[in-house]
Design a protein around this motif. Structure first.
Motif, short mmCIF file in Angstrom:
data_model
loop_
_atom_site.label_atom_id
_atom_site.label_comp_id
_atom_site.label_asym_id
_atom_site.label_seq_id
_atom_site.Cartn_x
_atom_site.Cartn_y
_atom_site.Cartn_z
N GLU A 169 31.11 50.97 51.97
CA GLU A 169 32.38 50.95 52.70
C GLU A 169 33.01 49.55 52.64
O GLU A 169 34.24 49.43 52.50
CB GLU A 169 32.15 51.36 54.16
N ASP A 170 32.18 48.52 52.74
CA ASP A 170 32.69 47.14 52.63
C ASP A 170 33.33 46.90 51.27
O ASP A 170 34.42 46.34 51.15
CB ASP A 170 31.56 46.14 52.85
N LEU A 171 32.61 47.32 50.23
CA LEU A 171 33.11 47.10 48.86
C LEU A 171 34.40 47.90 48.62
O LEU A 171 35.34 47.39 47.99
CB LEU A 171 32.04 47.49 47.84
N LYS A 172 34.44 49.10 49.12
CA LYS A 172 35.64 49.92 48.95
C LYS A 172 36.82 49.30 49.68
O LYS A 172 37.96 49.31 49.18
CB LYS A 172 35.39 51.35 49.44
N GLU A 173 36.57 48.73 50.85
CA GLU A 173 37.64 48.07 51.60
C GLU A 173 38.20 46.90 50.80
O GLU A 173 39.42 46.70 50.74
CB GLU A 173 37.10 47.58 52.95
N LEU A 174 37.32 46.13 50.17
CA LEU A 174 37.76 44.99 49.36
C LEU A 174 38.53 45.46 48.13
O LEU A 174 39.55 44.88 47.76
CB LEU A 174 36.56 44.15 48.95
N GLN A 175 38.04 46.52 47.52
CA GLN A 175 38.71 47.06 46.34
C GLN A 175 40.10 47.59 46.69
O GLN A 175 41.07 47.36 45.96
CB GLN A 175 37.84 48.16 45.71
N ASP A 176 40.20 48.28 47.79
CA ASP A 176 41.51 48.79 48.24
C ASP A 176 42.48 47.65 48.54
O ASP A 176 43.70 47.82 48.42
CB ASP A 176 41.34 49.65 49.50
N ALA A 177 41.94 46.48 48.91
CA ALA A 177 42.78 45.33 49.23
C ALA A 177 43.10 44.50 47.98
O ALA A 177 43.70 43.42 48.11
CB ALA A 177 42.10 44.46 50.27
N GLY A 178 42.72 45.00 46.81
CA GLY A 178 43.14 44.35 45.57
C GLY A 178 42.07 43.61 44.80
O GLY A 178 42.34 43.09 43.72
N LEU A 179 40.85 43.51 45.35
CA LEU A 179 39.77 42.84 44.63
C LEU A 179 39.25 43.79 43.55
O LEU A 179 38.39 44.63 43.80
CB LEU A 179 38.65 42.43 45.58
N GLN A 180 39.80 43.64 42.36
CA GLN A 180 39.60 44.64 41.30
C GLN A 180 38.56 44.25 40.27
O GLN A 180 38.03 45.11 39.57
CB GLN A 180 40.93 44.88 40.57
N LEU A 181 38.26 42.94 40.13
CA LEU A 181 37.40 42.49 39.03
C LEU A 181 36.39 41.47 39.53
O LEU A 181 36.77 40.47 40.14
CB LEU A 181 38.25 41.89 37.91
N LEU A 182 35.11 41.71 39.22
CA LEU A 182 34.03 40.79 39.56
C LEU A 182 33.44 40.23 38.28
O LEU A 182 33.08 40.97 37.37
CB LEU A 182 32.93 41.51 40.36
N TYR A 183 33.32 38.91 38.22
CA TYR A 183 32.65 38.24 37.11
C TYR A 183 31.21 37.95 37.53
O TYR A 183 30.97 37.22 38.50
CB TYR A 183 33.36 36.93 36.77
N VAL A 184 30.27 38.54 36.80
CA VAL A 184 28.86 38.44 37.17
C VAL A 184 28.08 37.79 36.04
O VAL A 184 28.00 38.33 34.94
CB VAL A 184 28.27 39.82 37.49
N GLY A 185 27.50 36.64 36.32
CA GLY A 185 26.61 36.01 35.35
C GLY A 185 25.24 36.64 35.45
O GLY A 185 24.44 36.30 36.32
N ILE A 186 24.98 37.60 34.57
CA ILE A 186 23.67 38.25 34.55
C ILE A 186 22.63 37.29 33.97
O ILE A 186 21.51 37.21 34.43
CB ILE A 186 23.72 39.56 33.74
N GLU A 187 22.99 36.60 32.90
CA GLU A 187 22.19 35.63 32.16
C GLU A 187 21.08 36.29 31.36
O GLU A 187 20.92 36.03 30.17
CB GLU A 187 21.57 34.54 33.06
N SER A 188 20.28 37.17 32.00
CA SER A 188 19.19 37.87 31.32
C SER A 188 18.85 39.13 32.08
O SER A 188 19.05 39.21 33.30
CB SER A 188 17.95 36.97 31.23
N GLY A 189 18.31 40.10 31.35
CA GLY A 189 17.81 41.30 32.00
C GLY A 189 16.30 41.27 32.18
O GLY A 189 15.72 42.20 32.74
N ASP A 190 15.67 40.22 31.72
CA ASP A 190 14.21 40.12 31.75
C ASP A 190 13.74 39.40 33.01
O ASP A 190 14.15 38.27 33.28
CB ASP A 190 13.72 39.36 30.51
#
Length: 294
Positions: A118-139
């Motif tokens: 619900e928190d994330l949906k509220e942020l998305q509805d308010a225009g937060l459309q893109l998240l930049y995530v540094g995964i770096e590695s999956g290991d």
């Protein structure tokens, strides 16, 4: 487009694709700030800026309000803040810039996971459309060695959680970040983490020890042997062989990349593999002619 009517708390960072975005600093520094490879915010003490100061920065751009279509929230991880603190900022941005198309920010999987759907949906509805995530590695072993504070599971859970509510993600993998001892599992598991999340955007860059290799080794948990160019290309080949993406815009064009790849995965996978193989066969002699160089 305009001058800068505000004073940023430097150093200031943003993704390359946010080069024409208005940057608003919501936090200063990074609340985690332990990653062995990252020197972006080591000169800053993590601070949450006062709402009135953030609002003042937004107000300062009112004369150019019609021209602003994208806003990037800095510094390292504004999603560490509660929605109670984030929502008034998003609402102020939306009220100030009538032609706004997108708000974006850096985010860590852990901070995404701390928020409810619900928190994330509220942020998305308010225009937060893109998240930049540094995964770096999956290991997991590599993530522990670089002190990332994440795991394969936390990364997949967090990113998929954000994507389920309609947010787009742009993720990054670092070639060579685990060195020679982790290269095999780093390549394979990094491909597998991308397969599990199917991000809209993905990129790779090559490990750069900004304060020198010995400094990086001092922060790396375990023994680290840097990959040479051929080993970097071999790691990239293993990664690309295991990637099974459906419609992800892929870029390997950071200044650290000797091999420049641009396209969509999966339709361009075979072309990428052919380019990687060509570079492996002649990593130095025809670098600039074959794949762009620096």
């Amino acid at each position: 487009m305009f001058g800068f009517p505000i004073t940023y708390h430097e150093p200031l960072f943003r993704p390359p694709s946010e080069g024409r975005s208005l940057i608003i600093q919501v936090t200063l520094g990074c609340s985690w700030n332990k990653c062995s490879f990252c020197e972006m915010y080591t000169s800053k003490h993590f601070t949450v800026r006062k709402q009135e100061d953030v609002f003042q920065d937004i107000e300062a751009f009112k004369p150019w309000a019609d021209q602003i279509t994208k806003v990037f929230l800095a510094d390292g991880d504004p999603l560490v803040l509660s929605n109670k603190k984030l929502m008034p900022i998003l609402e102020k941005i939306n009220a100030t810039f009538p032609n706004l198309r997108r708000i974006s920010t850096y985010a860590s999987p852990s901070n995404i996971n701390r928020k409810s759907d619900e928190d994330l949906k509220e942020l998305q509805d308010a225009g937060l459309q893109l998240l930049y995530v540094g995964i770096e590695s999956g290991d997991d072993a590599t993530l522990e060695a670089i002190q990332k504070g994440e795991t394969f599971e936390s990364t997949v859970t967090g990113i998929n959680k954000a994507q389920r509510v309609g947010m787009d993600t742009s993720v990054m993998i670092i070639t060579g970040v685990g060195g020679r001892y982790h290269t095999e599992q780093h390549a394979v598991r990094s491909a597998e983490v991308l397969n599990a999340i199917q991000p809209k955007f993905a990129s790779t860059l090559v490990l750069t020890a900004h304060k020198g290799l010995e400094h990086y080794k001092s922060r790396f948990k375990g023994e680290f042997i840097e990959l040479n160019l051929t080993e970097q290309l071999d790691e990239m080949k293993r990664f690309m062989e295991k990637v099974e993406l459906k419609n992800t815009i892929f870029r390997s064009d950071h200044a650290s990349n000797r091999l420049v790849l641009k396209g969509v995965l999966g339709k361009d996978k075979e072309r990428f593999l052919a380019q990687i193989e060509q570079a492996i066969q002649d990593p130095y002699g025809k670098t600039r002619q074959v794949y762009g160089g620096y």
